[in-house]
Design an enzyme around this catalytic site. Structure first.
Site, PDB file in Angstrom:
ATOM      1  N   VAL A  60       0.829  -1.205   0.000  1.00 21.77           N
ATOM      2  CA  VAL A  60       0.000   0.000   0.000  1.00 21.77           C
ATOM      3  C   VAL A  60       0.870   1.264   0.000  1.00 21.77           C
ATOM      4  CG1 VAL A  60      -1.972  -1.112   1.124  1.00 21.77           C
ATOM      5  CG2 VAL A  60      -0.214  -0.033   2.535  1.00 21.77           C
ATOM      6  N   HIS A  97      -4.762  -4.150  -2.167  1.00 16.18           N
ATOM      7  CA  HIS A  97      -5.018  -3.663  -0.806  1.00 16.18           C
ATOM      8  C   HIS A  97      -5.105  -2.142  -0.735  1.00 16.18           C
ATOM      9  CE1 HIS A  97      -3.171  -7.635   0.911  1.00 16.18           C
ATOM     10  NE2 HIS A  97      -4.392  -7.791   0.459  1.00 16.18           N
ATOM     11  N   CYS A 112     -13.130  10.454   1.937  1.00 18.25           N
ATOM     12  CA  CYS A 112     -13.987  10.903   3.040  1.00 18.25           C
ATOM     13  C   CYS A 112     -15.074   9.866   3.260  1.00 18.25           C
ATOM     14  CB  CYS A 112     -14.611  12.264   2.744  1.00 18.25           C
ATOM     15  SG  CYS A 112     -15.836  12.740   3.989  1.00 18.25           S
ATOM     16  N   CYS A 120     -12.577  15.967   6.815  1.00 18.96           N
ATOM     17  CA  CYS A 120     -12.963  16.596   5.549  1.00 18.96           C
ATOM     18  C   CYS A 120     -13.651  17.928   5.832  1.00 18.96           C
ATOM     19  CB  CYS A 120     -13.905  15.653   4.815  1.00 18.96           C
ATOM     20  SG  CYS A 120     -14.561  16.280   3.277  1.00 18.96           S
ATOM     21  N   THR A 125       7.250 -11.871  -1.608  1.00 21.11           N
ATOM     22  CA  THR A 125       6.024 -12.052  -0.845  1.00 21.11           C
ATOM     23  C   THR A 125       6.102 -13.358  -0.075  1.00 21.11           C
ATOM     24  OG1 THR A 125       3.659 -12.460  -0.993  1.00 21.11           O
ATOM     25  CG2 THR A 125       4.941 -12.854  -2.982  1.00 21.11           C
ATOM     26  N   ASN A 171      13.008 -14.396  -4.194  1.00 18.83           N
ATOM     27  CA  ASN A 171      12.930 -14.257  -2.743  1.00 18.83           C
ATOM     28  C   ASN A 171      14.167 -14.895  -2.124  1.00 18.83           C
ATOM     29  OD1 ASN A 171      12.094 -14.236   0.008  1.00 18.83           O
ATOM     30  ND2 ASN A 171       9.961 -14.262  -0.651  1.00 18.83           N
ATOM     31  N   PRO A 172      14.883 -14.167  -1.279  1.00 18.48           N
ATOM     32  CA  PRO A 172      16.064 -14.777  -0.646  1.00 18.48           C
ATOM     33  C   PRO A 172      15.685 -15.958   0.251  1.00 18.48           C
ATOM     34  CG  PRO A 172      16.007 -12.388  -0.304  1.00 18.48           C
ATOM     35  CD  PRO A 172      14.679 -12.779  -0.857  1.00 18.48           C
TER      36      PRO A 172
HETATM   37 ZN   LIG Z   1     -16.447  14.853   3.219  1.00 17.93          ZN
END
Ligand SMILES: [Zn+2]
Length: 259
Positions: A108, A124, A132, A163, A205, A230-231
């Site tokens: 994200v 995600h 809002c 907001c 991942t 991937n290690p």
């Molecule tokens: Zn709002």
């Protein structure tokens, strides 16, 4: 010594017309973003991890948004000043070089979008996109000249941002206990299940979620080329054709160069 791709893998990659990539926290670790689980991760201490997961849950966001935002500010603070790294940039180059490319990320942090990946499924969500909860107005923190003051204000006051309409603002990410956004799940199915890419690459991942593991397993079952970068060993390591125990940046840079 740079990383060298196995010659046979390079040959097979060059023949590919479509590539699907799945990324997890490991790809951003090279930007200095702590991984969630595992050594040194945000959830490394189980007790603190449980508290963080509770803070980042749908019920907390509803009943105590200040607490949820304090947890968000902590994670955003840990990522402060971080930039997309060689791995994110290599994926943009790979996208330019193949006919069809799709990138599914669990992260994200917004780095894939910032680097310039076009066909991106951020399943995600993205911490820098705001929403809002009352009027539905959207904002984009990454387009603000400096996001630091916003994070600092939250850290200093411990208050969730509001907001203009008075509603509570939330990040447009999937919190623990929330459903995945339907439109993104549809795209995932279309790109990875209905039109299985010639090559599916899983990067950094730990592969815990079924919707992260399935695209790799389906590709393997259908005789497509599967690669893990991937290690560490993970639960899919035994199913992929190639497990490259390398850093995401060096392995993806080598793959981009081989195409
Ligand atoms: Zn709002």
């Amino acid at each position: 010594m740079g990383f060298v791709l196995p010659a046979e893998l390079a040959t097979r990659l060059r023949a590919a017309r479509s590539i699907g990539v799945i990324t997890g926290a490991g790809i951003s670790a090279e930007s200095g973003i702590p991984t969630y689980r595992g050594k040194g991760g945000i959830y490394d201490d189980p007790e603190q991890g449980d508290r963080t997961i509770e803070a980042l849950s749908a019920p907390t966001l509803r009943t105590d948004p200040d607490r949820a935002w304090q947890a968000i500010a902590k994670i955003a603070g840990a990522a402060s000043g971080a930039q997309p790294n060689a791995a994110h940039h290599a994926l943009v180059e790979i996208e330019r070089k193949v006919e069809r490319f799709v990138l599914l990320t669990q992260n994200v942090d917004g780095f894939h979008a910032a680097a310039g990946t076009r066909n991106l499924i951020d399943i995600h969500g993205d911490t820098f996109k705001l929403l809002c909860m009352k009027c539905g107005r959207r904002g984009d923190l990454s387009r603000e000249p400096d996001i630091e003051p916003c994070i600092q204000t939250i850290v200093a006051t411990g208050k969730a941002p509001r907001c203009e309409c008075g509603g509570t603002i939330r990040p447009d990410v999937v919190f623990f206990g929330e459903m995945l956004p339907e439109a993104k799940v549809q795209r995932l199915h279309d790109e990875f299940y209905h039109r299985v890419p010639d090559v599916v690459i899983s990067v950094g991942t730990s592969n815990m979620f079924p919707y992260i593991v399935q695209p790799v397993l389906i590709a393997a079952q259908q005789g497509r080329l599967t690669v893990e970068i991937n290690p560490e060993e993970t639960e899919i390591s035994g199913y992929v054709a190639y497990h490259l125990k390398a850093k995401a940046g060096e392995a993806l840079t080598a793959i981009a160069a081989a195409l």
